[in-house]
Enzyme design. Structure first.
Site, PDB file in Angstrom:
ATOM      1  N   SER A   1     -24.706  23.486 -31.228  1.00  0.00           N
ATOM      2  CA  SER A   1     -24.585  23.347 -29.785  1.00  0.00           C
ATOM      3  C   SER A   1     -23.088  23.375 -29.489  1.00  0.00           C
ATOM      4  O   SER A   1     -22.338  22.566 -30.026  1.00  0.00           O
ATOM      5  CB  SER A   1     -25.199  22.010 -29.374  1.00  0.00           C
ATOM      6  OG  SER A   1     -24.968  21.757 -28.015  1.00  0.00           O
TER       7      SER A   1
ATOM      8  N   LYS B   1     -26.213  27.717 -29.414  1.00  0.00           N
ATOM      9  CA  LYS B   1     -26.631  27.205 -28.102  1.00  0.00           C
ATOM     10  C   LYS B   1     -25.375  26.902 -27.304  1.00  0.00           C
ATOM     11  O   LYS B   1     -24.465  26.232 -27.799  1.00  0.00           O
ATOM     12  CB  LYS B   1     -27.484  25.953 -28.304  1.00  0.00           C
ATOM     13  CG  LYS B   1     -27.553  24.991 -27.138  1.00  0.00           C
ATOM     14  CD  LYS B   1     -28.550  23.872 -27.419  1.00  0.00           C
ATOM     15  CE  LYS B   1     -28.096  22.556 -26.797  1.00  0.00           C
ATOM     16  NZ  LYS B   1     -29.002  21.438 -27.140  1.00  0.00           N
TER      17      LYS B   1
ATOM     18  N   LYS C   1     -23.634  25.311 -23.869  1.00  0.00           N
ATOM     19  CA  LYS C   1     -23.808  24.440 -22.715  1.00  0.00           C
ATOM     20  C   LYS C   1     -23.425  25.245 -21.478  1.00  0.00           C
ATOM     21  O   LYS C   1     -22.403  25.947 -21.493  1.00  0.00           O
ATOM     22  CB  LYS C   1     -22.913  23.208 -22.849  1.00  0.00           C
ATOM     23  CG  LYS C   1     -23.366  22.266 -23.941  1.00  0.00           C
ATOM     24  CD  LYS C   1     -24.683  21.604 -23.565  1.00  0.00           C
ATOM     25  CE  LYS C   1     -25.074  20.542 -24.576  1.00  0.00           C
ATOM     26  NZ  LYS C   1     -26.329  19.871 -24.207  1.00  0.00           N
TER      27      LYS C   1
ATOM     28  N   ASP D   1     -28.183  25.492 -22.625  1.00  0.00           N
ATOM     29  CA  ASP D   1     -28.662  24.160 -22.237  1.00  0.00           C
ATOM     30  C   ASP D   1     -27.914  23.719 -20.984  1.00  0.00           C
ATOM     31  O   ASP D   1     -26.686  23.580 -20.993  1.00  0.00           O
ATOM     32  CB  ASP D   1     -28.396  23.172 -23.388  1.00  0.00           C
ATOM     33  CG  ASP D   1     -28.982  21.787 -23.132  1.00  0.00           C
ATOM     34  OD1 ASP D   1     -29.577  21.575 -22.045  1.00  0.00           O
ATOM     35  OD2 ASP D   1     -28.838  20.907 -24.011  1.00  0.00           O
TER      36      ASP D   1
ATOM     37  N   GLU E   1     -32.649  25.589 -21.858  1.00  0.00           N
ATOM     38  CA  GLU E   1     -33.028  24.183 -22.043  1.00  0.00           C
ATOM     39  C   GLU E   1     -32.727  23.381 -20.779  1.00  0.00           C
ATOM     40  O   GLU E   1     -31.630  23.472 -20.222  1.00  0.00           O
ATOM     41  CB  GLU E   1     -32.228  23.643 -23.244  1.00  0.00           C
ATOM     42  CG  GLU E   1     -32.615  22.265 -23.718  1.00  0.00           C
ATOM     43  CD  GLU E   1     -31.801  21.853 -24.957  1.00  0.00           C
ATOM     44  OE1 GLU E   1     -31.254  22.738 -25.661  1.00  0.00           O
ATOM     45  OE2 GLU E   1     -31.689  20.643 -25.204  1.00  0.00           O
TER      46      GLU E   1
ATOM     47  N   ASP F   1     -35.995  19.073 -22.747  1.00  0.00           N
ATOM     48  CA  ASP F   1     -35.327  18.029 -23.531  1.00  0.00           C
ATOM     49  C   ASP F   1     -35.524  16.714 -22.767  1.00  0.00           C
ATOM     50  O   ASP F   1     -36.506  15.995 -22.990  1.00  0.00           O
ATOM     51  CB  ASP F   1     -33.845  18.425 -23.701  1.00  0.00           C
ATOM     52  CG  ASP F   1     -32.966  17.364 -24.357  1.00  0.00           C
ATOM     53  OD1 ASP F   1     -33.449  16.248 -24.607  1.00  0.00           O
ATOM     54  OD2 ASP F   1     -31.765  17.627 -24.601  1.00  0.00           O
TER      55      ASP F   1
ATOM     56  N   LYS G   1     -35.968  14.807 -29.695  1.00  0.00           N
ATOM     57  CA  LYS G   1     -34.893  13.891 -30.091  1.00  0.00           C
ATOM     58  C   LYS G   1     -35.573  12.565 -30.315  1.00  0.00           C
ATOM     59  O   LYS G   1     -36.179  12.017 -29.387  1.00  0.00           O
ATOM     60  CB  LYS G   1     -33.859  13.745 -28.966  1.00  0.00           C
ATOM     61  CG  LYS G   1     -32.952  14.947 -28.800  1.00  0.00           C
ATOM     62  CD  LYS G   1     -31.964  14.738 -27.680  1.00  0.00           C
ATOM     63  CE  LYS G   1     -31.101  15.975 -27.504  1.00  0.00           C
ATOM     64  NZ  LYS G   1     -30.364  15.949 -26.225  1.00  0.00           N
TER      65      LYS G   1
ATOM     66  N   GLY H   1     -29.874  17.028 -31.016  1.00  0.00           N
ATOM     67  CA  GLY H   1     -28.843  16.132 -31.532  1.00  0.00           C
ATOM     68  C   GLY H   1     -28.173  15.390 -30.392  1.00  0.00           C
ATOM     69  O   GLY H   1     -28.253  15.810 -29.236  1.00  0.00           O
TER      70      GLY H   1
HETATM   71  O1  OSB Z   1     -28.656  17.973 -24.321  1.00  0.00           O
HETATM   72  O2  OSB Z   1     -28.809  18.470 -26.360  1.00  0.00           O
HETATM   73  C1  OSB Z   1     -28.231  17.867 -25.456  1.00  0.00           C
HETATM   74  C2  OSB Z   1     -25.112  16.140 -26.840  1.00  0.00           C
HETATM   75  C3  OSB Z   1     -25.080  15.013 -26.057  1.00  0.00           C
HETATM   76  C4  OSB Z   1     -26.029  14.850 -25.083  1.00  0.00           C
HETATM   77  C5  OSB Z   1     -27.019  15.811 -24.893  1.00  0.00           C
HETATM   78  C6  OSB Z   1     -27.069  16.940 -25.692  1.00  0.00           C
HETATM   79  C7  OSB Z   1     -26.079  17.112 -26.662  1.00  0.00           C
HETATM   80  C8  OSB Z   1     -25.979  18.283 -27.504  1.00  0.00           C
HETATM   81  C9  OSB Z   1     -25.256  18.104 -28.801  1.00  0.00           C
HETATM   82  O3  OSB Z   1     -26.344  19.397 -27.189  1.00  0.00           O
HETATM   83  C10 OSB Z   1     -26.100  18.316 -29.975  1.00  0.00           C
HETATM   84  C11 OSB Z   1     -25.412  17.881 -31.238  1.00  0.00           C
HETATM   85  O4  OSB Z   1     -25.455  16.691 -31.592  1.00  0.00           O
HETATM   86  O5  OSB Z   1     -24.827  18.740 -31.880  1.00  0.00           O
HETATM   87 MG    MG Z   2     -30.349  19.278 -24.342  1.00  0.00          MG
END
Ligand code: OSB
Ligand code: MG
Length: 386
Positions: free
Chosen positions: A150, A176, A178, A203, A228, A253, A277, A305
């Protein structure tokens, strides 16, 4: 009972006498800030929990964030919730399995990340007590899990492209990104024109509304594996409306708090993929239920994660061995986040973008208690009231 049966019975039956619980907060600076549509994180404040049962310790991590932006929970809310409600529900009890703790804590509404710290520490203790790998205890079957990354919002598109290049070279199987309004179509366009064939997803962490429908339709041109959580964090119904308008699969999510949400999301057509998660759904017991609902409905899942330390990371690896984890997860190497992780060995990813699952009892990762101690900023041990 024959003698062999008796022995087998003893080997498989657990008695988890919950004698004490240690709560601690550790601070860990990230090697690089992580930015989502709801904000930027430079350093983590992680709540760790240790259960002490008959000479066996179990460890877990609450994935609550520094601020209540991803969900209503945060590091500061997890502590008193555990101290005043969740720990007293299990302290002094003798459990026959870790999953029993879920019903003992059920009276407390919400606070799933706090509950996860308690329940998963008990799973960890149960695995160690049985000298069994945690992944087997959870019902996992895979010996190797697939990893994606991510990648947060960057200061410039060039920085983003450089990062993607590094992660692909490292072997990761899915990228992925953001996204948020202003950091979406433009970057997807740049990434897709440079890498037309990679497994790519995005995401939004709830950055859009249905007023953005025409804008969201534009995402379809990038052949994404999924988008996402485009809409509200607590919504299922309007995601179903949106999914009918998009070719791209929606992955939920934030909206999936438990197996019932998941069933409703699938039934209404709100998503075609689910991010699991364990902290978001309240622990391994519920995570397994979410997994099973998806499997019965042919909906693939992957493990999300939350910028975990090695302790939460090791638990994510164990969970990802369940059969329906069909897509690469956001479970990546320790060194992407930390200069030094609190486990040994650190989580490493092969050049093929996978993590080999250990056959050692427990998680297969040793906790570096000396380092944990150094990183600790507060600590409290709770015992049963006698
Ligand atoms: O939405 O998946 C998410 C990190 C913090 C809060 C929300 C998210 C995330 C990530 C990071 O996408 C995933 C990772 O730990 O690598
Ligand atoms: Mg997410």
């Amino acid at each position: 009972m024959r003698k062999t049966e008796l022995l087998e019975d003893q080997a498989s039956s657990t008695r988890l006498k919950v004698e004490a619980i240690t709560l601690r907060e550790i601070r860990m600076p990230l090697v690089h800030f992580f930015e989502t549509s709801f904000g930027r994180t430079y350093s983590r404040r992680i709540l760790l929990l240790t259960v002490h049962c008959d000479g066996v310790d179990g460890w877990a991590e609450s994935v609550a964030g520094e601020d209540p932006y991803y969900s209503s929970e945060w590091t500061e809310s997890a502590w008193p919730t555990i101290k005043q409600y969740l720990a007293p529900a299990v302290l002094g009890r003798t459990l026959t399995s870790a999953c029993e703790s879920a019903s003992l804590m059920a009276r407390v509404r919400g606070h799933r990340m706090a509950k996860t710290a308690v329940e998963n520490a008990l799973w960890d203790a149960e695995a160690r007590q049985k000298k069994q790998p945690l992944w087997k205890l959870l019902g996992g079957t895979k010996r190797e899990i697939q990893c994606g990354v991510s990648i947060g919002i960057q200061d410039s598109v060039e920085q983003l492209l450089d990062k993607i290049e590094l992660e692909l070279a490292a072997g990761y199987r899915r990228i992925k990104l953001k996204v948020k309004p202003g950091w979406d179509l433009k970057i997807l366009e740049r990434v897709r024109s440079r890498w037309p064939d990679i497994l790519l997803s995005c995401d939004a962490n709830s950055a859009y509304t249905l007023d953005d429908l025409d804008h969201l339709r534009e995402f379809d041109q990038f052949n994404l594996l999924m988008i996402e959580q485009p809409l509200w964090n607590d919504d299922i119904y309007y995601h179903a409306r949106l999914q009918r308008e998009l070719r791209t699969a929606i992955c939920l999510d934030e909206s999936i708090r438990h197996a019932r949400d998941c069933a409703a999301a699938i039934e209404t057509g709100a998503c075609r993929i689910v991010n699991i998660k364990v902290g978001r759904v309240g622990g391994f017991t519920e995570a397994k239920k979410v997994h099973d609902v998806c499997q019965r409905n042919d909906v693939p899942v992957w493990c999300g994660g939350m910028l975990e330390s090695g302790i939460g990371r090791a638990h994510n690896i164990a969970l990802s061995t369940l059969q329906n984890f069909k897509l690469p997860g956001d479970v990546s190497a320790s060194k992407r986040y930390w200069k030094e992780d609190v486990i040994e060995p650190e989580v490493e990813v092969t050049a093929q973008g996978s993590i080999a699952v250990s056959d050692e009892p427990g998680t297969g990762y040793r906790i570096r208690e000396d380092l944990v101690e150094e990183l600790t900023v507060r600590k409290e041990t709770l015992r049963a009231k006698s």
